[in-house]
Design a protein around this motif. Structure first.
Motif, PDB file in Angstrom:
ATOM      1  N   ALA A  12       0.827  -1.211   0.000  1.00  0.00           N
ATOM      2  CA  ALA A  12       0.000   0.000   0.000  1.00  0.00           C
ATOM      3  C   ALA A  12       0.858   1.256   0.000  1.00  0.00           C
ATOM      4  CB  ALA A  12      -0.931  -0.007   1.221  1.00  0.00           C
ATOM      5  N   LEU A  13       1.948   1.238   0.758  1.00  0.00           N
ATOM      6  CA  LEU A  13       2.829   2.407   0.833  1.00  0.00           C
ATOM      7  C   LEU A  13       3.474   2.697  -0.521  1.00  0.00           C
ATOM      8  CD1 LEU A  13       4.047   4.500   2.814  1.00  0.00           C
ATOM      9  CD2 LEU A  13       5.944   2.898   3.169  1.00  0.00           C
ATOM     10  N   VAL A  14       3.979   1.659  -1.169  1.00  0.00           N
ATOM     11  CA  VAL A  14       4.657   1.828  -2.468  1.00  0.00           C
ATOM     12  C   VAL A  14       3.665   2.268  -3.542  1.00  0.00           C
ATOM     13  CG1 VAL A  14       5.877   0.617  -4.321  1.00  0.00           C
ATOM     14  CG2 VAL A  14       6.490   0.187  -1.930  1.00  0.00           C
ATOM     15  N   ILE A  15       2.535   1.578  -3.627  1.00  0.00           N
ATOM     16  CA  ILE A  15       1.554   1.907  -4.669  1.00  0.00           C
ATOM     17  C   ILE A  15       0.907   3.252  -4.395  1.00  0.00           C
ATOM     18  CG2 ILE A  15      -0.540   1.159  -5.847  1.00  0.00           C
ATOM     19  CD1 ILE A  15       2.065  -0.508  -6.335  1.00  0.00           C
ATOM     20  N   GLY A  16       0.758   3.604  -3.128  1.00  0.00           N
ATOM     21  CA  GLY A  16       0.239   4.932  -2.790  1.00  0.00           C
ATOM     22  C   GLY A  16       1.133   6.025  -3.351  1.00  0.00           C
ATOM     23  N   ALA A  17       2.452   5.821  -3.264  1.00  0.00           N
ATOM     24  CA  ALA A  17       3.400   6.802  -3.806  1.00  0.00           C
ATOM     25  C   ALA A  17       3.314   6.849  -5.325  1.00  0.00           C
ATOM     26  CB  ALA A  17       4.819   6.442  -3.364  1.00  0.00           C
ATOM     27  N   VAL A  18       3.183   5.684  -5.963  1.00  0.00           N
ATOM     28  CA  VAL A  18       3.067   5.625  -7.423  1.00  0.00           C
ATOM     29  C   VAL A  18       1.810   6.353  -7.896  1.00  0.00           C
ATOM     30  CG1 VAL A  18       2.743   4.100  -9.411  1.00  0.00           C
ATOM     31  CG2 VAL A  18       4.384   3.485  -7.629  1.00  0.00           C
ATOM     32  N   VAL A  19       0.691   6.097  -7.221  1.00  0.00           N
ATOM     33  CA  VAL A  19      -0.579   6.744  -7.585  1.00  0.00           C
ATOM     34  C   VAL A  19      -0.501   8.248  -7.368  1.00  0.00           C
ATOM     35  CG1 VAL A  19      -3.016   6.957  -6.958  1.00  0.00           C
ATOM     36  CG2 VAL A  19      -1.986   4.688  -7.201  1.00  0.00           C
ATOM     37  N   MET A  20       0.045   8.663  -6.242  1.00  0.00           N
ATOM     38  CA  MET A  20       0.124  10.079  -5.927  1.00  0.00           C
ATOM     39  C   MET A  20       0.969  10.851  -6.943  1.00  0.00           C
ATOM     40  SD  MET A  20       1.152  11.833  -2.273  1.00  0.00           S
ATOM     41  CE  MET A  20      -0.213  11.017  -1.457  1.00  0.00           C
ATOM     42  N   LEU A  21       2.042  10.218  -7.418  1.00  0.00           N
ATOM     43  CA  LEU A  21       2.964  10.888  -8.332  1.00  0.00           C
ATOM     44  C   LEU A  21       2.558  10.787  -9.803  1.00  0.00           C
ATOM     45  CD1 LEU A  21       6.359   9.800  -6.717  1.00  0.00           C
ATOM     46  CD2 LEU A  21       5.281  12.051  -6.566  1.00  0.00           C
ATOM     47  N   ASN A  22       1.792   9.760 -10.148  1.00  0.00           N
ATOM     48  CA  ASN A  22       1.577   9.492 -11.575  1.00  0.00           C
ATOM     49  C   ASN A  22       0.132   9.476 -12.043  1.00  0.00           C
ATOM     50  OD1 ASN A  22       4.443   8.643 -12.598  1.00  0.00           O
ATOM     51  ND2 ASN A  22       4.176   7.533 -10.674  1.00  0.00           N
ATOM     52  N   LEU A  23      -0.826   9.313 -11.142  1.00  0.00           N
ATOM     53  CA  LEU A  23      -2.220   9.204 -11.566  1.00  0.00           C
ATOM     54  C   LEU A  23      -2.940  10.533 -11.352  1.00  0.00           C
ATOM     55  CD1 LEU A  23      -3.887   6.894 -12.788  1.00  0.00           C
ATOM     56  CD2 LEU A  23      -4.883   6.538 -10.520  1.00  0.00           C
ATOM     57  N   LYS A  24      -3.270  11.185 -12.467  1.00  0.00           N
ATOM     58  CA  LYS A  24      -3.978  12.456 -12.390  1.00  0.00           C
ATOM     59  C   LYS A  24      -5.479  12.220 -12.310  1.00  0.00           C
ATOM     60  CE  LYS A  24      -0.450  14.864 -15.096  1.00  0.00           C
ATOM     61  NZ  LYS A  24      -0.167  15.626 -16.339  1.00  0.00           N
ATOM     62  N   GLU A  25      -6.193  13.224 -11.811  1.00  0.00           N
ATOM     63  CA  GLU A  25      -7.652  13.129 -11.736  1.00  0.00           C
ATOM     64  C   GLU A  25      -8.245  13.136 -13.143  1.00  0.00           C
ATOM     65  OE1 GLU A  25     -11.057  12.306 -10.931  1.00  0.00           O
ATOM     66  OE2 GLU A  25      -9.823  12.567  -9.136  1.00  0.00           O
ATOM     67  N   THR A  26      -9.126  12.176 -13.428  1.00  0.00           N
ATOM     68  CA  THR A  26      -9.711  12.071 -14.765  1.00  0.00           C
ATOM     69  C   THR A  26     -11.186  12.453 -14.803  1.00  0.00           C
ATOM     70  OG1 THR A  26     -10.162   9.719 -14.363  1.00  0.00           O
ATOM     71  CG2 THR A  26      -8.087  10.268 -15.470  1.00  0.00           C
ATOM     72  N   ASN A  27     -11.778  12.644 -13.643  1.00  0.00           N
ATOM     73  CA  ASN A  27     -13.193  13.033 -13.599  1.00  0.00           C
ATOM     74  C   ASN A  27     -13.292  14.555 -13.623  1.00  0.00           C
ATOM     75  OD1 ASN A  27     -15.955  13.098 -13.297  1.00  0.00           O
ATOM     76  ND2 ASN A  27     -15.913  12.720 -11.087  1.00  0.00           N
ATOM     77  N   GLN A  28     -13.514  15.114 -14.792  1.00  0.00           N
ATOM     78  CA  GLN A  28     -13.519  16.567 -14.967  1.00  0.00           C
ATOM     79  C   GLN A  28     -14.868  17.203 -14.645  1.00  0.00           C
ATOM     80  OE1 GLN A  28     -10.605  18.066 -15.648  1.00  0.00           O
ATOM     81  NE2 GLN A  28      -9.687  16.034 -15.645  1.00  0.00           N
ATOM     82  N   THR A  29     -15.901  16.381 -14.493  1.00  0.00           N
ATOM     83  CA  THR A  29     -17.239  16.924 -14.204  1.00  0.00           C
ATOM     84  C   THR A  29     -17.847  16.209 -13.003  1.00  0.00           C
ATOM     85  OG1 THR A  29     -18.201  15.364 -15.799  1.00  0.00           O
ATOM     86  CG2 THR A  29     -17.699  17.601 -16.581  1.00  0.00           C
ATOM     87  N   PRO A  30     -17.334  16.489 -11.790  1.00  0.00           N
ATOM     88  CA  PRO A  30     -17.873  15.839 -10.590  1.00  0.00           C
ATOM     89  C   PRO A  30     -19.346  16.172 -10.385  1.00  0.00           C
ATOM     90  CG  PRO A  30     -16.441  17.680  -9.997  1.00  0.00           C
ATOM     91  CD  PRO A  30     -16.280  17.461 -11.468  1.00  0.00           C
ATOM     92  N   THR A  31     -20.085  15.194  -9.870  1.00  0.00           N
ATOM     93  CA  THR A  31     -21.524  15.380  -9.651  1.00  0.00           C
ATOM     94  C   THR A  31     -21.792  15.872  -8.232  1.00  0.00           C
ATOM     95  OG1 THR A  31     -21.821  13.119  -8.851  1.00  0.00           O
ATOM     96  CG2 THR A  31     -21.977  13.468 -11.218  1.00  0.00           C
ATOM     97  N   ASN A  32     -22.987  16.410  -8.054  1.00  0.00           N
ATOM     98  CA  ASN A  32     -23.400  16.860  -6.722  1.00  0.00           C
ATOM     99  C   ASN A  32     -24.560  16.029  -6.198  1.00  0.00           C
ATOM    100  OD1 ASN A  32     -21.582  19.092  -6.455  1.00  0.00           O
ATOM    101  ND2 ASN A  32     -22.804  20.183  -7.991  1.00  0.00           N
ATOM    102  N   THR A  33     -24.705  14.817  -6.751  1.00  0.00           N
ATOM    103  CA  THR A  33     -25.811  13.958  -6.343  1.00  0.00           C
ATOM    104  C   THR A  33     -25.527  13.325  -4.979  1.00  0.00           C
ATOM    105  OG1 THR A  33     -24.804  12.102  -7.499  1.00  0.00           O
ATOM    106  CG2 THR A  33     -26.413  13.410  -8.713  1.00  0.00           C
ATOM    107  N   GLN A  34     -26.584  12.788  -4.367  1.00  0.00           N
ATOM    108  CA  GLN A  34     -26.437  12.097  -3.096  1.00  0.00           C
ATOM    109  C   GLN A  34     -25.548  10.875  -3.276  1.00  0.00           C
ATOM    110  OE1 GLN A  34     -31.026  12.285  -2.416  1.00  0.00           O
ATOM    111  NE2 GLN A  34     -30.112  11.597  -0.507  1.00  0.00           N
ATOM    112  N   VAL A  35     -24.751  10.583  -2.233  1.00  0.00           N
ATOM    113  CA  VAL A  35     -23.882   9.414  -2.290  1.00  0.00           C
ATOM    114  C   VAL A  35     -24.713   8.138  -2.307  1.00  0.00           C
ATOM    115  CG1 VAL A  35     -22.128   8.102  -1.032  1.00  0.00           C
ATOM    116  CG2 VAL A  35     -21.957  10.592  -1.170  1.00  0.00           C
ATOM    117  N   PHE A  36     -25.804   8.128  -1.583  1.00  0.00           N
ATOM    118  CA  PHE A  36     -26.660   6.934  -1.560  1.00  0.00           C
ATOM    119  C   PHE A  36     -28.111   7.346  -1.769  1.00  0.00           C
ATOM    120  CE2 PHE A  36     -29.314   3.745   0.523  1.00  0.00           C
ATOM    121  CZ  PHE A  36     -28.832   2.588  -0.066  1.00  0.00           C
ATOM    122  N   LYS A  37     -28.687   6.855  -2.839  1.00  0.00           N
ATOM    123  CA  LYS A  37     -30.075   7.152  -3.157  1.00  0.00           C
ATOM    124  C   LYS A  37     -30.791   5.834  -3.443  1.00  0.00           C
ATOM    125  CE  LYS A  37     -32.878  10.296  -5.958  1.00  0.00           C
ATOM    126  NZ  LYS A  37     -32.857  11.262  -7.077  1.00  0.00           N
TER     127      LYS A  37
END
Length: 396
Positions: free
Chosen positions: A175-200
């Motif tokens: 988890a520590l190693v992959i957390g560093a890889v994700v933090m450094l290399n994986l950019k946010e891809t959801n450009q249009t976040p929703t404002n809907t309820q988490v559970f409906k």
């Protein structure tokens, strides 16, 4: 609709593959250590096996919330939160001095693994678009299939060299190693976040009204229960009752995983040739035959007599799960995410509840496995009806 993102780099692809490995790693790596864990805590084998069923139960329930959270807060945020929960809960499992604390740690770890998986598949859809994402998701699923073959080998070595707790040390380090890889290399891809309820609740009710979904999701649940029954019971019967060494157990586990991988690769070709309905019928028929073979060979009380029916049932499992999962989601276009979350709930949490219940019937392992395989018999009868034929004529 084409994706507007640049093609992912090798590090981004590595991060996506690693995100889907958290879940199978948390199950398969410490299988050889289950008997040692039970002895360490002074509990029955069933309670030690509950560490797997609780993990899967949390994974299933968590999907109902993780999907909407990934839409609302972003894929990267949910992935990093999942990795953090996974790593901390692995540390808690390593330090646990009672089975109660171990079960709580595994419950939390299931939630963390669920978040990493959901974030990975959502990111793939963002990057590759609806048309090209299917191929990439197939690659990710293929990566998952190799873990049951490789993780027990690592887990067996760790357990023999450093004790059963070292498996959870490895998970925390991963988890520590992959957390560093994700933090450094994986950019946010959801450009249009929703404002809907988490559970409906109404969103899920619409999916549950579909008999096509409920029937095929139930088949997925029952098929997963068979494999979960094998995964939790194999260490007990092979290393406990039959006194196999860790290396011998790992050998048999790896052989079964190879057959499962081959079956997963063959299943789509069979679906293309004969259709989903006939593929599922073939899969259930194989599972029913494996259940009969399990009882016939039971008096021999050898590793081969137990594992040969298991290998056969792994082939049937691949056919049933692959065809049923696709058919369960087929009626839903704009609700595909919701349907997918519910399918995960059926598949993980439902299977976990079935196994937790059946293991408390105090049946011997071979009888329990045969019973789990035969639970799919009503599904075969439904598939032979006119109603099921119509379901599969609609979209196949």
């Amino acid at each position: 609709m084409q994706s507007h993102f640049n093609p992912p780099s090798r590090w981004q692809l590595l991060a996506l593959v690693a995100l889907v490995l958290f879940s199978p790693l948390a199950i398969d790596i410490y299988l050889p250590a289950l008997p040692q864990m039970a002895n360490s805590f002074g509990v029955s084998d069933v309670l030690a096996q509950d560490t797997i069923t609780w993990f899967l139960f949390a994974m299933g329930v968590g999907q109902i919330f993780a999907g909407p959270l990934a839409d609302k807060l972003g894929r990267r945020t949910v992935a990093l939160a999942g990795i953090t929960i996974y790593g901390l809960s692995a540390c808690l499992a390593w330090a646990a001095q009672s089975i109660e604390w171990m079960l709580m740690a595994r419950l939390l770890q299931g939630l963390g693994a669920c978040a990493t998986s959901v974030a990975a598949f959502a990111t793939v859809r963002d990057i590759f678009g609806p048309q090209r994402s299917g191929k990439m998701i197939s690659y990710l699923n293929g990566a998952i299939c190799f873990i049951p073959a490789l993780a027990p080998i690592l887990g067996s070595w760790l357990t023999s060299q450093f004790g059963w707790r070292s498996n959870f040390s490895f998970m925390a380090a991963f988890a520590l190693v992959i957390g560093a890889v994700v933090m450094l290399n994986l950019k946010e891809t959801n450009q249009t976040p929703t404002n809907t309820q988490v559970f409906k609740l109404s969103r899920y009710g619409e999916v549950l009204k579909s008999p096509i979904f409920v029937f095929h999701a139930t088949l997925c649940m029952l098929a997963m229960a068979v494999i979960l029954g094998y995964v939790t019971s194999a260490p007990v019967i092979l290393m406990g009752e039959m006194s196999l060494s860790m290396s011998a157990f790992t050998y048999w586990f790896a052989i079964n995983a190879v057959f499962n991988i081959i079956a997963c690769l063959i299943a789509p070709k069979i679906m293309d040739k004969v259709g989903t309905r006939k593929t599922i019928i073939m899969g259930i028929s194989i599972l029913l035959s494996a259940g009969a073979l399990m009882l016939i060979l039971a008096p021999l009380k050898s590793a081969a007599s137990f594992m040969l029916p298991i290998i056969l049932c792994s082939v049937g499992f691949a056919f049933v799960l692959g065809a049923s999962a696709g058919k369960a989601l087929a009626p839903f276009g704009d609700k595909a995410g919701t349907a997918s979350a519910l399918l995960g709930l059926f598949q993980m949490s439902g299977a976990g509840l079935i196994i937790g219940t059946v293991q408390r019937l105090h049946l011997d392992t071979t009888t329990m496995m045969a019973l789990l395989m035969w639970l799919l018999l009503p599904g075969l009868l439904v598939l032979l009806s006119k109603t099921a034929k119509h379901w599969h004529e609609v979209t196949c």
